[in-house]
Every structure is written in structure tokens, then in C-alpha cells.
Write an enzyme that holds these catalytic residues in place. Sequence first.
Site, mmCIF file in Angstrom:
data_model
loop_
_atom_site.group_PDB
_atom_site.id
_atom_site.type_symbol
_atom_site.label_atom_id
_atom_site.label_comp_id
_atom_site.label_asym_id
_atom_site.label_seq_id
_atom_site.Cartn_x
_atom_site.Cartn_y
_atom_site.Cartn_z
ATOM 1 N N ARG A 243 -82.553 17.214 14.372
ATOM 2 C CA ARG A 243 -82.983 15.850 14.664
ATOM 3 C C ARG A 243 -84.342 15.881 15.350
ATOM 4 O O ARG A 243 -84.578 16.682 16.258
ATOM 5 C CB ARG A 243 -81.949 15.133 15.542
ATOM 6 C CG ARG A 243 -80.676 14.753 14.811
ATOM 7 C CD ARG A 243 -80.927 13.634 13.819
ATOM 8 N NE ARG A 243 -79.722 13.184 13.138
ATOM 9 C CZ ARG A 243 -79.331 13.604 11.933
ATOM 10 N NH1 ARG A 243 -80.043 14.518 11.290
ATOM 11 N NH2 ARG A 243 -78.242 13.116 11.382
ATOM 12 N N GLU A 272 -87.574 8.224 11.995
ATOM 13 C CA GLU A 272 -87.166 8.347 10.599
ATOM 14 C C GLU A 272 -88.121 7.585 9.686
ATOM 15 O O GLU A 272 -88.051 7.724 8.466
ATOM 16 C CB GLU A 272 -85.732 7.828 10.414
ATOM 17 C CG GLU A 272 -84.661 8.827 10.796
ATOM 18 C CD GLU A 272 -84.648 10.073 9.917
ATOM 19 O OE1 GLU A 272 -85.036 9.986 8.735
ATOM 20 O OE2 GLU A 272 -84.277 11.148 10.424
ATOM 21 N N HIS A 292 -87.327 14.946 5.803
ATOM 22 C CA HIS A 292 -85.871 14.986 6.016
ATOM 23 C C HIS A 292 -85.156 15.308 4.701
ATOM 24 O O HIS A 292 -84.210 14.633 4.287
ATOM 25 C CB HIS A 292 -85.358 13.671 6.597
ATOM 26 C CG HIS A 292 -84.113 13.837 7.413
ATOM 27 N ND1 HIS A 292 -83.761 12.973 8.420
ATOM 28 C CD2 HIS A 292 -83.128 14.778 7.373
ATOM 29 C CE1 HIS A 292 -82.613 13.368 8.965
ATOM 30 N NE2 HIS A 292 -82.223 14.463 8.347
#
Length: 335
Positions: A243, A272, A292
Site C-alpha cells: 500500500r 490511488e 497498481h
Amino acid sequence: MKIVISDYAESMMNDQTYELKLLKHNHPDWIIKAIAYNPENLHAFNAELFDADALLTAFIPVNEELLAKAPHLKLISINAMGFNNIDIKATSAHHVSVCAISDYCSTDVAEFTISLMLSLIKQLKAYDYTLTVDHLWEYNALLPQKRLSEQVLGIFGLGKIGQKVAAFAKALGMKIIAYDPYLPSEVAKKLEIDLVSEAQVYANADVITNHMRLTASNRNFFNMTAFKQMGQGQHPIFINVARGESVDEQALLYALDQKWIKGAGLDVLSSENPNLTNHPLLNRSNVILTPHAAFYSINSVTDLQRISCQNIINFFEEDYINIDRFVSEPPKVLK
């Protein structure tokens, strides 16, 4: 029954056909709505959520504000392994159950980690830069690196993914050390991996990779102090496929500029939805940045959709025992 499938546009699956097929197979009367989540304009999303019984998402922040606009919501099914975007106290107060996925991509993420590690150790991006920009056909344009068999891999978080990374790295001849205060020592002993302190990892590892689950206690875990200790050690390569919030990005940038670390492989950033215009981590020959994508394979996407949808089906069929992973306690009676 109404299920809303939603996430940031960048994180939405391109096609929900498989999810629709799974959810409607035994429940053709269920209403399924797929809608992108736009935090700048929530009108359409809130309208769909208002009468929804379940929300299927990975990254939407579920908090008191969202729950207040979803009076019929009974379940949040997370199509991811982490649940750091969920305010569990708020969902409990609203009697909304939460389930996630225990595993669907650990092999893929481990393979991706090793790919980043090898690319950075062998300086593939830097060599490509010397060829395409400097037009140099010189093997010694860059400094030579040690063989893998002479390098130490330090793993933060020796769970499913960390253990698979360790197995791959061992096959390449690397020595493994790990930091994981929650792992039983007998598990590490069986894996023949030394559990050490974080300071020992910083001092001895040639490569450091993060696989810790994000918690309130490890946000910005890799901060200025941590990177400075790395600079006093082996000046390692730093890899994060867990993360982004685990890393203080300003400290990381400073560590790269000060050469405390040799390079970085990052599959995640602190956001994100990062603004990539003039992003300071781009255009660096010793940084590999990916969107990601470590989880992404044909197999993992299929498993991700199947398990998260089956969790919804099992929940509303009250087959709680077969839900893959309850984050909250299963309800005794659906509200």
C-alpha cells in the site's frame, strides 16, 4: 435485491459481464448496477446507492458520510484483500457487514516483486535510458552489481505474499531476512528465514520489499528515519507492492536524491488517483513505477470477480460459513 458495483473509473473492471453472470445465475431477479465513482460529483452514485442492498468495491472510502446515504445497505463486499478504506466502526454502527478476499493474487504479486527486483538490480531501465537518450552502446556506462547469490533480501511482512517472494528469491540463491512482529517464530523457523528487527533489515539488506498489510500503526512506516538508516547500510533497492500509504513519499524522494537507496520499484503511490503531470517519481532511470498492476493476470482477475461475487451470494443466502473472509461479525438476522 439491488447490488451496486462501483469504484474510481481507473480501478473499475472494463467489463462486468462475468460478475453479472455470477450474481444473476441463481438470482435472475437481482438488480445489478455498475457505476464509476467520481468524488467530484457524487449525485449519480448516491442515487444508485440509496436503495442498494450491497456495494461491491475495492477503493471507495466507506465512512459515516457514505453510510448515511445508504439506509438499505446490508453488505460491502470488497474485491481486494485489504480493507483500509473501510471505517469498520461506522459500518458496525450502521449494522452493515463487510467481507473481503483472503487471497486471489499472492502468486502474481510475488512474481511481480521479483520482476521489479531483477529489473532494478540488473539496471534494465537505466541501460535503456543510456541507449535511447544518450545513444551509448557501453556495458560499463553503469556500475556493476553483485550477483544475486551474494545479496540479502529483506522482507517486511512475511504473510502469504512475503513467503512466496522468499521462496522465489531463495531459488535465485539470495539470503532472506524478514521483519514481521505478528508472525509466530515457529513459522519463520520452518521457512528457514531469520526474523530480525527493522533496524537489522535496514542495516543488512541489499533489497527491501514491503508486503505489510496497511494499518493505522504503519502508515508512513518507511519515513525519513527509516530511509536514513538504509543509507547507513547497504543503500538498498526499495520495493513497495503493498500500500502506498506505508511510505512517506517526500522521504522516499529525498532518499533517492541523497542516494540513500539505489533505486525504487513502486506499484503503488500514496494516492490511488495520483496526478502524474510532472510527478517527481517519473523520469528517473532508477525508479520503476507501475499503476497498481502487480495483481493483474487472467487468473487473478477471474478469481477476484468470482470470490467477491460469491461472497455476496453466500451472504444473502445466509451461507455465512462459506464467505471467504468476514471483516466484521456475520449478522444473526439480516436487517
